[in-house]
Design a protein around this motif. Structure first.
Motif, PDB file in Angstrom:
ATOM      1  N   GLN A 147       0.854  -1.239   0.010  1.00 42.86           N
ATOM      2  CA  GLN A 147      -0.047  -0.051   0.273  1.00 42.86           C
ATOM      3  C   GLN A 147       0.668   1.282  -0.062  1.00 42.86           C
ATOM      4  OE1 GLN A 147      -3.429   1.240   2.748  1.00 42.86           O
ATOM      5  NE2 GLN A 147      -3.437  -0.953   2.808  1.00 42.86           N
ATOM      6  N   MET A 150       2.307   1.714  -3.343  1.00 37.68           N
ATOM      7  CA  MET A 150       1.311   2.202  -4.463  1.00 37.68           C
ATOM      8  C   MET A 150       1.310   3.629  -4.205  1.00 37.68           C
ATOM      9  SD  MET A 150      -2.234  -0.201  -4.167  1.00 37.68           S
ATOM     10  CE  MET A 150      -1.981  -1.782  -4.065  1.00 37.68           C
ATOM     11  N   MET A 151       1.287   4.174  -3.116  1.00 38.23           N
ATOM     12  CA  MET A 151       1.079   5.869  -3.131  1.00 38.23           C
ATOM     13  C   MET A 151       2.394   6.530  -3.407  1.00 38.23           C
ATOM     14  SD  MET A 151      -1.450   6.382   0.291  1.00 38.23           S
ATOM     15  CE  MET A 151      -0.555   5.389   1.821  1.00 38.23           C
ATOM     16  N   PRO A 157      -0.288  -1.393  -8.975  1.00 34.86           N
ATOM     17  CA  PRO A 157      -1.170  -2.607  -8.945  1.00 34.86           C
ATOM     18  C   PRO A 157      -2.089  -2.753 -10.127  1.00 34.86           C
ATOM     19  CG  PRO A 157      -2.061  -0.638  -8.114  1.00 34.86           C
ATOM     20  CD  PRO A 157      -0.643  -0.045  -8.621  1.00 34.86           C
ATOM     21  N   PHE A 159      -5.502  -2.682 -11.470  1.00 32.73           N
ATOM     22  CA  PHE A 159      -6.860  -1.996 -10.934  1.00 32.73           C
ATOM     23  C   PHE A 159      -7.934  -2.784 -11.104  1.00 32.73           C
ATOM     24  CE2 PHE A 159      -4.329   1.782 -11.636  1.00 32.73           C
ATOM     25  CZ  PHE A 159      -4.808   2.650 -10.311  1.00 32.73           C
ATOM     26  N   LEU A 162      -7.826  -4.854  -7.725  1.00 31.56           N
ATOM     27  CA  LEU A 162      -8.150  -3.762  -6.762  1.00 31.56           C
ATOM     28  C   LEU A 162      -9.723  -3.621  -6.807  1.00 31.56           C
ATOM     29  CD1 LEU A 162      -5.648  -0.629  -6.762  1.00 31.56           C
ATOM     30  CD2 LEU A 162      -5.639  -2.715  -4.947  1.00 31.56           C
ATOM     31  N   HIS A 166     -12.049  -4.730  -3.446  1.00 28.85           N
ATOM     32  CA  HIS A 166     -13.048  -3.675  -2.795  1.00 28.85           C
ATOM     33  C   HIS A 166     -14.401  -4.275  -2.936  1.00 28.85           C
ATOM     34  CE1 HIS A 166     -10.911   0.020  -1.922  1.00 28.85           C
ATOM     35  NE2 HIS A 166     -10.212  -0.381  -3.168  1.00 28.85           N
ATOM     36  N   LYS A 170     -13.440  -7.039   0.844  1.00 31.64           N
ATOM     37  CA  LYS A 170     -13.222  -6.143   1.929  1.00 31.64           C
ATOM     38  C   LYS A 170     -14.173  -6.229   3.087  1.00 31.64           C
ATOM     39  CE  LYS A 170     -13.555  -1.523   1.204  1.00 31.64           C
ATOM     40  NZ  LYS A 170     -13.050  -0.158   0.802  1.00 31.64           N
ATOM     41  N   LEU A 461     -14.058   0.188   7.773  1.00 27.91           N
ATOM     42  CA  LEU A 461     -12.862   0.652   7.914  1.00 27.91           C
ATOM     43  C   LEU A 461     -13.012   2.292   8.014  1.00 27.91           C
ATOM     44  CD1 LEU A 461     -10.491  -1.201   5.597  1.00 27.91           C
ATOM     45  CD2 LEU A 461     -10.885  -1.560   8.014  1.00 27.91           C
ATOM     46  N   HIS A 468      -8.000  12.758   9.342  1.00 29.47           N
ATOM     47  CA  HIS A 468      -7.983  13.648   8.263  1.00 29.47           C
ATOM     48  C   HIS A 468      -8.612  14.915   8.734  1.00 29.47           C
ATOM     49  CE1 HIS A 468      -7.406  10.701   4.796  1.00 29.47           C
ATOM     50  NE2 HIS A 468      -6.242  10.543   5.494  1.00 29.47           N
TER      51      HIS A 468
ATOM     52  N   LEU B  36      -8.299   2.214   2.510  1.00 30.38           N
ATOM     53  CA  LEU B  36      -8.252   1.570   1.357  1.00 30.38           C
ATOM     54  C   LEU B  36      -8.817   2.416   0.038  1.00 30.38           C
ATOM     55  CD1 LEU B  36      -8.837  -2.114   1.987  1.00 30.38           C
ATOM     56  CD2 LEU B  36      -6.432  -0.849   2.006  1.00 30.38           C
ATOM     57  N   ASP B  37      -9.918   3.065   0.411  1.00 31.96           N
ATOM     58  CA  ASP B  37     -10.542   3.935  -0.757  1.00 31.96           C
ATOM     59  C   ASP B  37      -9.694   5.152  -1.109  1.00 31.96           C
ATOM     60  OD1 ASP B  37     -12.821   2.477  -0.563  1.00 31.96           O
ATOM     61  OD2 ASP B  37     -13.703   3.641   0.903  1.00 31.96           O
ATOM     62  N   TYR B  38      -9.186   5.687   0.020  1.00 34.70           N
ATOM     63  CA  TYR B  38      -8.067   6.669  -0.337  1.00 34.70           C
ATOM     64  C   TYR B  38      -6.960   6.499  -1.081  1.00 34.70           C
ATOM     65  CZ  TYR B  38     -10.248  10.462   2.836  1.00 34.70           C
ATOM     66  OH  TYR B  38     -11.111  11.411   3.338  1.00 34.70           O
ATOM     67  N   VAL B  39      -6.323   5.188  -0.839  1.00 36.14           N
ATOM     68  CA  VAL B  39      -5.284   4.706  -1.734  1.00 36.14           C
ATOM     69  C   VAL B  39      -5.777   4.585  -3.214  1.00 36.14           C
ATOM     70  CG1 VAL B  39      -3.849   2.847  -1.779  1.00 36.14           C
ATOM     71  CG2 VAL B  39      -4.268   3.662   0.268  1.00 36.14           C
ATOM     72  N   GLU B  40      -6.843   3.887  -3.323  1.00 32.30           N
ATOM     73  CA  GLU B  40      -7.258   3.515  -4.678  1.00 32.30           C
ATOM     74  C   GLU B  40      -7.563   5.042  -5.353  1.00 32.30           C
ATOM     75  OE1 GLU B  40      -9.688   0.397  -5.534  1.00 32.30           O
ATOM     76  OE2 GLU B  40     -10.052   1.072  -7.506  1.00 32.30           O
ATOM     77  N   LEU B  43      -4.311   6.632  -6.527  1.00 32.90           N
ATOM     78  CA  LEU B  43      -3.824   5.863  -7.837  1.00 32.90           C
ATOM     79  C   LEU B  43      -4.582   6.229  -9.060  1.00 32.90           C
ATOM     80  CD1 LEU B  43      -3.165   2.388  -5.901  1.00 32.90           C
ATOM     81  CD2 LEU B  43      -1.280   4.043  -6.513  1.00 32.90           C
ATOM     82  N   ARG B  44      -5.609   6.226  -8.881  1.00 35.69           N
ATOM     83  CA  ARG B  44      -6.571   6.382 -10.119  1.00 35.69           C
ATOM     84  C   ARG B  44      -6.378   7.710 -10.786  1.00 35.69           C
ATOM     85  NH1 ARG B  44     -10.794   3.325 -11.585  1.00 35.69           N
ATOM     86  NH2 ARG B  44     -10.933   1.353 -10.624  1.00 35.69           N
TER      87      ARG B  44
END
Lengths: 503, 83
Positions: A147, A150-151, A157, A159, A162, A166, A170, A461, A468, B36-40, B43-44
């Motif tokens: 992870q 990835m960032m 990855p 997609f 992914l 999801h 998940k 999650l 944030h 996990l949503d934030y990561v995706e 990335l997108r």
């Protein structure tokens, strides 16, 4: 050190994420002065050791296994960046774990191929389900493991994978996902057992995150630090101090100080106020919001969001020493999982957990118990074995009360009897015991409900991003509560925050 | 497909929400994105628009709602990608 002194950053709590963060900042930015403050007398949080000289024992609170220490592992890379691999002795065990089932034991060699082959041999009728499980570990576990990469753009990855994860992985629990793939209840128990490393039973943990944990522990190489976790914490603390920082122990932070414009100023302690424009909290967020901040309206949304952030399970642990090497008494594996007497009994017992007797039965007797043989890892550290079960604070009375002492004695008895039933050679050779409970862990760490692993990584999650847009500028959160449990997540998140230092 | 349309499609796919609710003022808090949503999403955006969205942009509150995100991407998009 003078109270009122000014620092480049203050870390509240000397847990492993604070120490990893501080060591990485001072390496990247020589001259950065970091103050780490903790109420406890030693640095490390859970990554500490407590000494019992008369018993010849130094007991490790948390270092049961470091994943990601193999070629390509995240932790190995961070250790190498910090030069820790040269400074710390690392031990690589030959085994993954030994599963003690009512019908006999299975010893699993270290690594995914050895584990998979042993399961194929023992459960040939489950080949299709096992292959599906290991394919998911290889694809979705691997994606989760990377992870952070990835960032930062170093891992690309697929997609479509992914998207599939999801939608389909998940929001399903480990228990439900395994039930869809595996018919044999004992095989489900074995596959789910590694959830104990992150503080969750199969009905607690989200399957997608669980695949990540399995990938990390099974394919990325395990190792143990010689001198146990205290050595790791001490080395990191020394890096911070050598760079001009300070680790102030025995000092509780009372308040986070901020100005009227909503910017952090520093912290208040019994030894006076300390000032910095950046304050990093390595504390349970529930505790921090309840205790460390003034009650200002801007924090209300954060408090509401925290309700979705559930703590992982706590543990009850028996620390013990033996009068001979555990291997000579029948405990040869570095790690052993002792399962309950009936498959599927665990979840059923936990489902009706109401009252002392039912909870004790469910958590201590009818759920998996993990046994770490520290002597097999480091004979010079003493003849030490640790027994762990997941537990919850809810049924533990106040510390020091007569009821608490009686309950500790019952826990010791149940857990030792389970050990003796699986390893009869140990009976009569245990010479020292000590019990830690969820109350013990709460006392030393202020973690919510004594959670041993930070936040639960379940199927919801949404509370995990509570930090944030935190309304006080300059406040950052560290620790397993935002990064996910385990050393790899702690070091990975610390690295990400250290990279943001210059921003 | 413009920035808003692309992201709306991605979020609908990710969160299974009604597209009509995805107004620019909708905050990420209201969307209940998980880690996990934030990561995706990051990335997108990087793959499609070549714009780096660091986690700190969300964590600091600089990007609070969909409108902030659209504007940030449009402002920081490389000219070649826009063309």
């Amino acid at each position: 050190m003078d109270a009122g002194s000014r620092w480049d950053a203050i870390c509240v709590g000397a847990g492993i994420t604070s120490l990893a963060f501080g060591a990485q900042v001072v390496k990247r930015h020589p001259g950065a002065r970091i103050l780490v403050i903790d109420k406890h007398g030693v640095p490390g949080g859970y990554a500490t050791v407590f000494q019992r000289p008369k018993a010849g024992a130094a007991f490790d609170c948390s270092l049961h296994k470091l994943s990601g220490m193999g070629e390509g592992g995240n932790l190995r890379r961070i250790f190498a960046d910090l030069g820790l691999d040269a400074e710390l002795g690392l031990k690589v065990p030959a085994d993954y774990f030994e599963a003690c089932l009512p019908g006999g034991a299975i010893r699993f060699g270290n690594g995914v191929d050895a584990f998979r082959q042993a399961l194929h041999e023992r459960f040939p009728h489950e080949r299709a389900g096992l292959d599906r499980f290991f394919d998911e570990v290889a694809v979705h576990g691997r994606n989760g493991y990377h992870q952070f990469q990835m960032m930062d753009g170093t891992f690309e990855p697929d997609f479509a994978q992914l998207r599939y994860a999801h939608k389909h992985l998940k929001h399903v629990t480990v228990a439900d996902a395994l039930a869809q793939r595996i018919n044999d209840p004992w095989l489900r128990e074995i596959l789910a057992a590694t959830g104990i490393y992150v503080g969750g039973f199969p009905e607690d943990l989200g399957y997608l995150y669980f695949l990540h944990v399995v990938y990390a522990t099974l394919t990325q190489g395990n190792a143990y630090v010689e001198g146990a976790s205290q050595r790791l914490s001490d080395v990191l603390a020394a890096r911070i101090v050598a760079a001009g920082g300070h680790v102030l122990l025995g000092t509780a932070v009372r308040k986070i100080l901020s100005d009227d414009a909503g910017k952090v100023r520093g912290v208040a302690t019994a030894r006076g106020d300390f000032y910095a424009d950046r304050v990093y909290l390595n504390a349970a967020p529930h505790y921090a919001l309840r205790t460390l901040f003034d009650d200002r309206p801007a924090l209300a949304p954060i408090r509401r969001k925290l309700k979705n952030l559930k703590p992982s399970r706590s543990t009850t642990t028996v620390y013990l020493t033996t009068d001979a090497a555990p291997a000579d008494l029948g405990l040869a594996s570095t790690e052993t999982m002792i399962f309950a007497s009936g498959a599927d009994a665990s979840r059923a017992a936990r489902a009706v957990c109401d009252g002392d007797e039912a909870c004790e039965r469910a958590y201590w007797r009818d759920s998996v118990m993990e046994v770490t043989n520290y002597h097999a890892l480091n004979p010079s550290g003493g003849r030490i074995v640790c027994l762990n079960v997941l537990d919850t604070m809810a049924h533990w009375p106040e510390r020091r009360s007569p009821a608490y002492k009686l309950k500790k004695a019952r826990a010791l008895n149940v857990m030792l009897e389970r050990l003796y039933a699986a390893k009869p050679g140990l009976r009569g050779h245990v010479v020292y015991t000590e019990v830690s409970t969820p109350r013990t862990y709460e006392r030393f760490t202020n973690n919510t409900d004594g959670a041993g692993y930070g936040a639960m990584v379940g199927t919801d999650l949404s509370g995990h991003v509570f930090h944030h847009a935190f309304p006080i500028a300059g406040v950052h959160f560290l620790s397993a509560w935002v990064a996910g449990p385990s050393y790899e997540a702690a070091f990975g998140y610390a690295e990400m925050k250290a990279k943001q230092w210059a921003a | 497909m413009n920035v808003a349309e692309f992201l709306q499609d991605a979020i609908v796919e990710l969160k299974d929400v009604d597209e009509s609710t995805l107004i620019p003022a909708l905050t990420f808090e209201e969307l209940e994105l998980d880690s996990l949503d934030y990561v995706e999403i990051q990335l997108r955006i990087k793959k499609k628009f070549k714009v780096e969205i660091t986690p700190e942009l969300f964590a600091s509150g600089q990007l609070k709602n969909l409108g902030d995100l659209y504007a940030y991407i449009e402002t920081n998009q490389p000219q070649a990608a826009v063309a």
